[in-house]
Scaffold this motif. Structure first.
Motif, mmCIF file in Angstrom:
data_model
loop_
_atom_site.group_PDB
_atom_site.id
_atom_site.type_symbol
_atom_site.label_atom_id
_atom_site.label_comp_id
_atom_site.label_asym_id
_atom_site.label_seq_id
_atom_site.Cartn_x
_atom_site.Cartn_y
_atom_site.Cartn_z
ATOM 1 N N VAL A 105 -20.220 51.776 -23.857
ATOM 2 C CA VAL A 105 -19.061 50.964 -23.464
ATOM 3 C C VAL A 105 -19.505 49.534 -23.156
ATOM 4 C CG1 VAL A 105 -17.241 50.690 -21.740
ATOM 5 C CG2 VAL A 105 -17.804 52.969 -22.609
ATOM 6 N N ILE A 106 -20.598 49.412 -22.411
ATOM 7 C CA ILE A 106 -21.120 48.085 -22.074
ATOM 8 C C ILE A 106 -21.549 47.347 -23.339
ATOM 9 C CG2 ILE A 106 -23.016 46.900 -20.894
ATOM 10 C CD1 ILE A 106 -22.917 49.217 -18.823
ATOM 11 N N ALA A 107 -22.194 48.056 -24.252
ATOM 12 C CA ALA A 107 -22.667 47.407 -25.482
ATOM 13 C C ALA A 107 -21.499 46.873 -26.305
ATOM 14 C CB ALA A 107 -23.491 48.401 -26.299
ATOM 15 N N ARG A 108 -20.433 47.642 -26.390
ATOM 16 C CA ARG A 108 -19.263 47.139 -27.125
ATOM 17 C C ARG A 108 -18.685 45.899 -26.449
ATOM 18 N NH1 ARG A 108 -18.386 52.803 -27.899
ATOM 19 N NH2 ARG A 108 -17.116 52.926 -26.010
ATOM 20 N N ARG A 109 -18.727 45.882 -25.125
ATOM 21 C CA ARG A 109 -18.236 44.710 -24.400
ATOM 22 C C ARG A 109 -19.131 43.496 -24.657
ATOM 23 N NH1 ARG A 109 -13.430 43.026 -22.954
ATOM 24 N NH2 ARG A 109 -13.528 41.551 -21.229
ATOM 25 N N VAL A 110 -20.432 43.726 -24.708
ATOM 26 C CA VAL A 110 -21.369 42.629 -24.966
ATOM 27 C C VAL A 110 -21.159 42.074 -26.372
ATOM 28 C CG1 VAL A 110 -23.815 42.041 -25.220
ATOM 29 C CG2 VAL A 110 -23.071 43.475 -23.315
ATOM 30 N N LEU A 121 -28.475 41.450 -13.855
ATOM 31 C CA LEU A 121 -28.068 42.719 -13.250
ATOM 32 C C LEU A 121 -28.404 43.896 -14.161
ATOM 33 C CD1 LEU A 121 -24.597 41.623 -11.820
ATOM 34 C CD2 LEU A 121 -26.657 42.153 -10.500
ATOM 35 N N LEU A 122 -28.136 43.744 -15.446
ATOM 36 C CA LEU A 122 -28.438 44.820 -16.385
ATOM 37 C C LEU A 122 -29.942 45.049 -16.493
ATOM 38 C CD1 LEU A 122 -27.300 46.878 -18.357
ATOM 39 C CD2 LEU A 122 -27.288 45.107 -20.129
ATOM 40 N N ASP A 149 -20.295 43.477 -7.183
ATOM 41 C CA ASP A 149 -18.959 43.177 -6.666
ATOM 42 C C ASP A 149 -18.421 41.975 -7.430
ATOM 43 O OD1 ASP A 149 -16.650 42.669 -5.308
ATOM 44 O OD2 ASP A 149 -17.537 42.845 -3.309
ATOM 45 N N PRO A 150 -17.480 42.168 -8.342
ATOM 46 C CA PRO A 150 -16.970 41.036 -9.123
ATOM 47 C C PRO A 150 -16.380 39.928 -8.264
ATOM 48 C CG PRO A 150 -16.298 43.128 -10.098
ATOM 49 C CD PRO A 150 -16.896 43.447 -8.761
ATOM 50 N N ARG A 151 -15.841 40.272 -7.085
ATOM 51 C CA ARG A 151 -15.253 39.232 -6.234
ATOM 52 C C ARG A 151 -16.318 38.306 -5.676
ATOM 53 N NH1 ARG A 151 -12.106 42.956 -2.108
ATOM 54 N NH2 ARG A 151 -14.235 43.794 -2.109
ATOM 55 N N LEU A 196 -17.296 42.519 -17.496
ATOM 56 C CA LEU A 196 -18.567 43.110 -17.909
ATOM 57 C C LEU A 196 -19.337 43.617 -16.697
ATOM 58 C CD1 LEU A 196 -20.755 43.745 -19.985
ATOM 59 C CD2 LEU A 196 -21.536 41.376 -19.790
ATOM 60 N N ILE A 197 -19.342 42.830 -15.629
ATOM 61 C CA ILE A 197 -20.033 43.259 -14.414
ATOM 62 C C ILE A 197 -19.371 44.518 -13.853
ATOM 63 C CG2 ILE A 197 -20.571 42.599 -12.038
ATOM 64 C CD1 ILE A 197 -20.765 39.687 -13.084
ATOM 65 N N GLY A 198 -18.049 44.581 -13.965
ATOM 66 C CA GLY A 198 -17.362 45.794 -13.527
ATOM 67 C C GLY A 198 -17.762 47.012 -14.338
ATOM 68 N N ALA A 199 -18.082 46.813 -15.616
ATOM 69 C CA ALA A 199 -18.506 47.939 -16.458
ATOM 70 C C ALA A 199 -19.890 48.444 -16.080
ATOM 71 C CB ALA A 199 -18.487 47.518 -17.929
#
Length: 377
Positions: free
Chosen positions: A276-281, A297-298, A333-335, A348-351
């Motif tokens: 899922v993350i890779a598709r987002r990237v 982070l990754l 934390d995206p916020r 992406l960070i949320g994923a």
């Protein structure tokens, strides 16, 4: 002006007198690969030799059968050289072969031996075997043994049925008493998965740092290829667990197989989230903008996954892996990251959040504790 001769001006004169011949490089056979195969199959070879010899000897010397061929063939065929020698698979193969022998013995007893009896025997064995089991190998095993019964006649009816049962019992006994310990191979398969996982994550991190869509596509392809390694590891863990359950010599390995099954389960979820993350990237990399925050982070999550790989061979690494991943999870934390990243980056960070949970549980953290380590949004 000096005249140019026709030979000098012709196209043929500019060509070399000899042309290069394209040759195909031959693949060289190297003994190292053969030695590796022998080393991997050595436990299976020992197991097969012991079981087949014992079955033949028992049928010949104890039961008095002159040529108990099926006692040996059933043993060899049921065990095989594949690593998956779990008792259930061995039993299914034995039952399939005994069914084929029984069908052939009945036809020989009623109709005798001949070319049409052979055809009838093969057809009947295949039909009965397919009715009893969905496994194609079950039907093939039944057909092969029934053919042996038809082409090698004996004077005493149903004696080969007894030989087949002796061979099957020998195979099951050897599976329990002289097991193939698959723990080392299973651990190696888990390490291979985590190595490939690390390679996919590293490629995605590079794509994020450089805004490189080509690397992003490559990382997605690598993430998709992880499923076959997960399935291979699952088969190895299941086989080892079943063998350890019946073998008194592998009793101490049962807890280790349970631990590896737990790690395998959560890493299976982690690889799905990585896709899922890779598709987002891939989607985000189309703008060719670097995303260092998500990349960092990754990359830190990948470092925690490498500690999980170390923990496969040494469980003492699990606490370090849990704490390393927990430290990253607390920052997902995206916020908090909103001031340093765009709204698109925050998705992406949320994923990354479910990936962190899967890695923490793979390292032995309870699921509730792992979820609590992620900041609430």
């Amino acid at each position: 002006m000096t005249p140019v001769s026709p030979a000098a001006s012709s196209p043929e004169s500019s060509r070399p007198s000899t042309a290069a011949i394209v040759t195909r490089r031959r693949a060289r056979w190297h003994p190292r690969a053969g030695m590796d195969r022998v080393a991997v199959s050595a436990p299976a070879i020992v197991q097969i030799v012991v079981a087949a010899t014992a079955a033949f000897s028992f049928a010949h010397y104890v039961l008095g059968h002159a040529a108990p061929l099926l006692a040996a063939t059933v043993t060899v065929s049921s065990l095989g050289l594949v690593r998956d020698a779990r008792p259930r698979r061995v039993l299914e193969t034995v039952v399939g072969m005994v069914v084929g022998i029984l069908v052939a013995e009945l036809i020989v007893f009623v109709a005798g031996i001949g070319w049409w009896q052979l055809g009838l025997t093969l057809a009947a064995s295949l039909v009965v075997a397919r009715f009893l089991s969905p496994q194609p190998a079950f039907a093939i095993a039944a057909a092969v043994q029934s053919a042996i019964v038809m082409v090698i006649p004996v004077s005493v009816p149903f004696i080969r049925m007894i030989d087949g049962i002796v061979g099957g019992v020998a195979a099951l006994l050897v599976t329990a008493l002289l097991p193939r310990s698959p723990l080392r191979a299973v651990t190696r398969e888990g390490a291979q998965l985590l190595t490939a996982f690390d390679g996919a994550v590293t490629t995605l991190v590079q794509a994020l740092r450089r805004g490189d869509p080509v690397r992003a596509q490559r990382g997605l392809a690598m993430a998709r290829s992880l499923q076959s390694l997960v399935d291979q590891w699952r088969a190895g863990v299941e086989s080892g667990s079943e063998i350890a359950r019946i073998s008194p010599f592998l009793r101490r390995q049962r807890s280790e197989f349970q631990r590896q099954d737990r790690v395998r389960h959560h890493l299976d979820l982690a690889t799905r989230n990585l896709r899922v993350i890779a598709r987002r990237v891939v989607y985000l990399s189309d703008d060719r903008q670097p995303r260092p925050i998500a990349a960092d982070l990754l990359a830190e999550l990948a470092a925690g996954a490498r500690l999980i790989s170390d923990a496969l061979g040494d469980i003492s690494y699990e606490p370090a892996a849990r704490e390393a991943i927990r430290a990253v999870a607390g920052r997902l934390d995206p916020r908090v990251l909103a001031d340093r990243s765009s709204a698109v980056d925050q998705t992406l960070i949320g994923a990354l959040r479910p990936l962190a949970v899967d890695l923490m549980t793979a390292a032995g953290m309870p699921a509730a504790e792992a979820r609590a380590a992620i900041p609430r949004v």
